[in-house]
Design a protein around this motif. Structure first.
Motif, mmCIF file in Angstrom:
data_model
loop_
_atom_site.group_PDB
_atom_site.id
_atom_site.type_symbol
_atom_site.label_atom_id
_atom_site.label_comp_id
_atom_site.label_asym_id
_atom_site.label_seq_id
_atom_site.Cartn_x
_atom_site.Cartn_y
_atom_site.Cartn_z
ATOM 1 N N VAL A 25 0.839 -1.205 0.000
ATOM 2 C CA VAL A 25 0.000 0.000 0.000
ATOM 3 C C VAL A 25 0.873 1.254 0.000
ATOM 4 N N ILE A 26 1.900 1.268 0.822
ATOM 5 C CA ILE A 26 2.809 2.420 0.870
ATOM 6 C C ILE A 26 3.491 2.605 -0.484
ATOM 7 N N ALA A 27 3.932 1.512 -1.094
ATOM 8 C CA ALA A 27 4.604 1.598 -2.396
ATOM 9 C C ALA A 27 3.667 2.140 -3.467
ATOM 10 N N LEU A 28 2.407 1.756 -3.414
ATOM 11 C CA LEU A 28 1.442 2.250 -4.388
ATOM 12 C C LEU A 28 1.074 3.711 -4.117
ATOM 13 N N ALA A 113 8.599 3.363 12.370
ATOM 14 C CA ALA A 113 8.308 2.909 13.736
ATOM 15 C C ALA A 113 7.109 1.971 13.782
ATOM 16 N N LEU A 114 6.055 2.267 13.027
ATOM 17 C CA LEU A 114 4.861 1.415 13.082
ATOM 18 C C LEU A 114 5.129 -0.013 12.594
ATOM 19 N N PRO A 115 5.737 -0.209 11.428
ATOM 20 C CA PRO A 115 6.043 -1.585 11.034
ATOM 21 C C PRO A 115 7.082 -2.239 11.946
ATOM 22 N N GLY A 139 10.032 -4.863 2.471
ATOM 23 C CA GLY A 139 9.490 -3.527 2.647
ATOM 24 C C GLY A 139 10.332 -2.455 1.982
ATOM 25 N N ASN A 140 11.632 -2.623 2.022
ATOM 26 C CA ASN A 140 12.528 -1.645 1.392
ATOM 27 C C ASN A 140 12.499 -1.740 -0.137
ATOM 28 N N ILE A 145 10.128 -2.188 -7.056
ATOM 29 C CA ILE A 145 9.712 -3.252 -7.963
ATOM 30 C C ILE A 145 8.364 -2.947 -8.618
ATOM 31 N N LEU A 146 7.457 -2.333 -7.839
ATOM 32 C CA LEU A 146 6.111 -2.051 -8.369
ATOM 33 C C LEU A 146 6.097 -0.866 -9.315
#
Length: 146
Positions: A25-28, A113-115, A139-140, A145-146
């Protein structure tokens, strides 16, 4: 630290999928710019191998020894040491120094911090650094990639 506590993967895998979904979601939401294969290879390997043994290994252990009181929450025993390790992880990523000035990025603090709380939960639940390392690197790299 790579061996899993017997039976822990049954509860850890859905949480690992939640972690992955968070970063997708963050990546998108925040697409990355152009990247190289070298950048992707780096993000798929080294950040987790460097940061997880420190933050979810040494630092978590030391802080949990310093703050011994625990509360059971979501199936693991949390201490102030676990909470502090997550906040320190976020702060290490959110603070910067450039052009003779310090900076603090609250969004970076939140997005790291949240993840980190999920990674600590996985570490405490499985007794292993394996999933936190793999998921950190995922995550990094996923935004590249997307």
């Amino acid at each position: 630290m790579l061996l899993q506590t017997p039976g822990s993967l049954k509860s850890a895998l859905p949480v690992a999928l939640l972690y992955c979904a968070f970063f997708v979601v963050i990546a998108l939401a925040f697409p990355g710019g152009p990247t190289t294969g070298e950048d992707i290879a780096f993000q798929l390997t080294l950040p987790g191998l460097e940061e997880e043994p420190f933050y979810r290994g040494i630092l978590l252990f030391a802080l949990c020894q310093a703050f011994t009181g625990t509360k059971r929450f979501l199936g693991v025993d949390w201490s102030w040491g676990a909470v502090l390790s997550c906040l320190l992880f976020g702060m290490a990523h959110a603070f910067g120094f450039s052009h003779d000035a310090f900076s603090f990025d609250p969004m970076t603090m939140a997005l790291t911090a949240l993840p980190s709380f999920i990674a600590v939960w996985l570490r405490l639940r499985t007794g292993s650094l394996l999933l936190p390392i793999l998921l950190h690197n995922f995550g990094n790299a996923i935004s590249m990639i997307l």
